[in-house]
Write a protein that holds these residues in place. Structure first.
Motif, PDB file in Angstrom:
ATOM      1  N   GLU A 115       0.945  -1.191   0.178  1.00 14.71           N
ATOM      2  CA  GLU A 115       0.060  -0.054  -0.001  1.00 14.71           C
ATOM      3  C   GLU A 115       0.888   1.358  -0.014  1.00 14.71           C
ATOM      4  OE1 GLU A 115      -2.298  -0.217   3.501  1.00 14.71           O
ATOM      5  OE2 GLU A 115      -3.364  -2.264   2.855  1.00 14.71           O
ATOM      6  N   HIS A 116       1.965   1.085   0.163  1.00 16.12           N
ATOM      7  CA  HIS A 116       3.021   2.230   0.290  1.00 16.12           C
ATOM      8  C   HIS A 116       4.109   2.443  -0.925  1.00 16.12           C
ATOM      9  CE1 HIS A 116       1.682   2.443   4.346  1.00 16.12           C
ATOM     10  NE2 HIS A 116       2.055   1.338   4.607  1.00 16.12           N
ATOM     11  N   ALA A 117       4.508   3.264  -1.443  1.00 21.74           N
ATOM     12  CA  ALA A 117       5.180   3.768  -2.267  1.00 21.74           C
ATOM     13  C   ALA A 117       6.784   3.140  -1.859  1.00 21.74           C
ATOM     14  CB  ALA A 117       5.527   5.062  -2.855  1.00 21.74           C
ATOM     15  N   THR A 118       7.061   3.221  -0.821  1.00 14.88           N
ATOM     16  CA  THR A 118       8.390   2.983  -0.298  1.00 14.88           C
ATOM     17  C   THR A 118       8.124   2.376   1.238  1.00 14.88           C
ATOM     18  OG1 THR A 118       9.123   4.901   0.633  1.00 14.88           O
ATOM     19  CG2 THR A 118       9.854   4.380  -1.526  1.00 14.88           C
ATOM     20  N   VAL A 119       9.108   1.449   1.661  1.00 11.04           N
ATOM     21  CA  VAL A 119       8.917   0.818   2.998  1.00 11.04           C
ATOM     22  C   VAL A 119      10.400   0.796   3.554  1.00 11.04           C
ATOM     23  CG1 VAL A 119       6.832  -0.568   2.568  1.00 11.04           C
ATOM     24  CG2 VAL A 119       8.986  -1.668   2.289  1.00 11.04           C
ATOM     25  N   LEU A 120      10.715   0.749   4.778  1.00  9.24           N
ATOM     26  CA  LEU A 120      12.018   0.663   5.255  1.00  9.24           C
ATOM     27  C   LEU A 120      11.918  -0.690   6.058  1.00  9.24           C
ATOM     28  CD1 LEU A 120      10.928   3.820   5.373  1.00  9.24           C
ATOM     29  CD2 LEU A 120      13.066   3.934   6.733  1.00  9.24           C
ATOM     30  N   VAL A 121      13.209  -1.406   5.852  1.00 11.06           N
ATOM     31  CA  VAL A 121      13.510  -2.619   6.494  1.00 11.06           C
ATOM     32  C   VAL A 121      14.880  -2.323   7.275  1.00 11.06           C
ATOM     33  CG1 VAL A 121      11.917  -4.109   5.191  1.00 11.06           C
ATOM     34  CG2 VAL A 121      14.281  -3.786   4.483  1.00 11.06           C
ATOM     35  N   SER A 122      15.147  -3.369   8.094  1.00 15.53           N
ATOM     36  CA  SER A 122      16.629  -3.382   8.646  1.00 15.53           C
ATOM     37  C   SER A 122      17.361  -3.458   7.677  1.00 15.53           C
ATOM     38  CB  SER A 122      16.723  -4.315   9.767  1.00 15.53           C
ATOM     39  OG  SER A 122      18.250  -4.415  10.067  1.00 15.53           O
ATOM     40  N   ALA A 123      18.685  -2.718   7.548  1.00 18.89           N
ATOM     41  CA  ALA A 123      19.809  -2.784   6.601  1.00 18.89           C
ATOM     42  C   ALA A 123      20.740  -3.867   7.118  1.00 18.89           C
ATOM     43  CB  ALA A 123      20.349  -1.498   6.367  1.00 18.89           C
ATOM     44  N   GLY A 124      20.642  -4.483   8.369  1.00 19.99           N
ATOM     45  CA  GLY A 124      21.394  -5.344   8.785  1.00 19.99           C
ATOM     46  C   GLY A 124      22.032  -5.114  10.028  1.00 19.99           C
ATOM     47  N   ARG A 125      21.862  -3.907  10.644  1.00 15.90           N
ATOM     48  CA  ARG A 125      22.462  -3.502  11.691  1.00 15.90           C
ATOM     49  C   ARG A 125      21.505  -2.727  12.479  1.00 15.90           C
ATOM     50  NH1 ARG A 125      27.492  -1.538   9.594  1.00 15.90           N
ATOM     51  NH2 ARG A 125      26.514   0.173   9.232  1.00 15.90           N
ATOM     52  N   ARG A 126      21.458  -2.837  13.934  1.00 21.06           N
ATOM     53  CA  ARG A 126      20.758  -1.641  14.843  1.00 21.06           C
ATOM     54  C   ARG A 126      21.086  -0.365  14.338  1.00 21.06           C
ATOM     55  NH1 ARG A 126      21.741  -5.356  20.058  1.00 21.06           N
ATOM     56  NH2 ARG A 126      20.538  -7.091  19.468  1.00 21.06           N
ATOM     57  N   GLY A 127      20.099   0.390  14.232  1.00 16.30           N
ATOM     58  CA  GLY A 127      20.294   1.919  13.807  1.00 16.30           C
ATOM     59  C   GLY A 127      20.709   2.129  12.235  1.00 16.30           C
ATOM     60  N   LEU A 128      20.409   0.922  11.489  1.00 17.15           N
ATOM     61  CA  LEU A 128      20.585   1.395  10.133  1.00 17.15           C
ATOM     62  C   LEU A 128      19.517   0.622   9.157  1.00 17.15           C
ATOM     63  CD1 LEU A 128      22.495   2.345   8.023  1.00 17.15           C
ATOM     64  CD2 LEU A 128      23.459   0.023   7.942  1.00 17.15           C
ATOM     65  N   ASP A 129      18.638   1.311   8.544  1.00 18.82           N
ATOM     66  CA  ASP A 129      17.614   0.982   7.510  1.00 18.82           C
ATOM     67  C   ASP A 129      17.712   1.328   6.410  1.00 18.82           C
ATOM     68  OD1 ASP A 129      16.170   0.084   9.980  1.00 18.82           O
ATOM     69  OD2 ASP A 129      14.320   1.134   9.694  1.00 18.82           O
ATOM     70  N   VAL A 130      16.801   0.670   5.548  1.00 17.17           N
ATOM     71  CA  VAL A 130      17.043   1.036   4.135  1.00 17.17           C
ATOM     72  C   VAL A 130      15.689   1.159   3.672  1.00 17.17           C
ATOM     73  CG1 VAL A 130      17.282  -1.529   3.431  1.00 17.17           C
ATOM     74  CG2 VAL A 130      18.228   0.128   1.791  1.00 17.17           C
ATOM     75  N   GLU A 131      15.584   2.164   2.607  1.00 19.82           N
ATOM     76  CA  GLU A 131      14.217   2.328   2.251  1.00 19.82           C
ATOM     77  C   GLU A 131      14.038   1.806   0.666  1.00 19.82           C
ATOM     78  OE1 GLU A 131      11.188   6.152   1.700  1.00 19.82           O
ATOM     79  OE2 GLU A 131      13.196   6.639   2.591  1.00 19.82           O
ATOM     80  N   LEU A 132      13.233   1.243   0.204  1.00 16.28           N
ATOM     81  CA  LEU A 132      13.129   0.684  -0.992  1.00 16.28           C
ATOM     82  C   LEU A 132      11.645   0.490  -1.135  1.00 16.28           C
ATOM     83  CD1 LEU A 132      14.258  -2.961  -1.221  1.00 16.28           C
ATOM     84  CD2 LEU A 132      13.558  -1.932   0.902  1.00 16.28           C
ATOM     85  N   SER A 133      11.351   0.107  -2.542  1.00 14.31           N
ATOM     86  CA  SER A 133       9.952  -0.140  -2.873  1.00 14.31           C
ATOM     87  C   SER A 133       9.716  -1.640  -2.566  1.00 14.31           C
ATOM     88  CB  SER A 133       9.633  -0.139  -4.442  1.00 14.31           C
ATOM     89  OG  SER A 133      10.113  -1.074  -4.900  1.00 14.31           O
ATOM     90  N   PRO A 134       8.225  -1.626  -2.073  1.00 12.61           N
ATOM     91  CA  PRO A 134       7.786  -3.064  -1.593  1.00 12.61           C
ATOM     92  C   PRO A 134       7.773  -4.074  -2.669  1.00 12.61           C
ATOM     93  CG  PRO A 134       5.929  -1.300  -1.142  1.00 12.61           C
ATOM     94  CD  PRO A 134       7.036  -0.872  -2.043  1.00 12.61           C
ATOM     95  N   ALA A 135       7.812  -3.682  -3.861  1.00 17.11           N
ATOM     96  CA  ALA A 135       8.055  -4.678  -5.093  1.00 17.11           C
ATOM     97  C   ALA A 135       9.407  -4.965  -5.334  1.00 17.11           C
ATOM     98  CB  ALA A 135       7.458  -3.909  -6.424  1.00 17.11           C
TER      99      ALA A 135
END
Length: 163
Positions: A127-147
């Motif tokens: 439902e969102h254009a972009t989402v954020l997930v962990s980038a592999g470390r506490r304090g670091l996320d990555v934003e990308l499209s759900p697709a």
């Protein structure tokens, strides 16, 4: 012969290798914070919490499965089991999840895991254009499209979260 150290986490390297558009979002993780890791990320980054997804590892009938759900809710274990054709799901022990993914709890990313596990992304993420997930470390996320998240993880989508 010198070898260059890899830049970034395995999750970020996977994104770079795939050529996927993404934005790295860092924040200062506070271990004393009373917030969950995902809620802390949403607050620190000023992002709508429903767009921040947490990565959980569950055991479904003896096999590990990655579940990616909004931090605003909880994982529905019965729905996860059904989504992968299983009967019963339980949360994996933290040590098991860490060994399988190569990440520490609170920093487990659905991307670039040590073992490629079956994955299910909650359908509300789309439902969102972009989402954020962990980038592999506490304090670091990555934003990308759900697709892109679904494609890179080889995930299926299903309603596996509950408010």
């Amino acid at each position: 012969m010198s070898r260059k150290a890899p830049r970034g986490t395995p999750a970020l390297l996977a994104l770079e290798e795939a050529g996927v558009a993404h934005t790295v979002r860092a924040y200062e993780h506070d271990p004393r914070s009373g917030l969950s890791y995902g809620a802390e990320a949403a607050a620190a980054l000023g992002v709508e919490p429903a767009r921040v997804l947490k990565t959980l590892v569950a055991d479904v009938d003896g096999r590990l499965v990655v579940a990616v759900v909004p931090v605003t809710g909880e994982l529905d274990l019965k729905a996860l089991a059904a989504a992968v054709g299983g009967k019963r799901a339980t949360m994996a022990e933290p040590g098991v999840a860490e060994r399988a993914t190569g990440y520490v709890v609170g920093g487990i990313s659905p991307l670039g895991q040590r073992q490629r596990l079956s994955a299910v992304v909650d359908s509300t993420a789309t439902e969102h254009a972009t989402v954020l997930v962990s980038a592999g470390r506490r304090g670091l996320d990555v934003e990308l499209s759900p697709a892109d998240l679904v494609a890179l993880t080889g995930a299926t989508t299903a309603r596996i979260g509950r408010p």
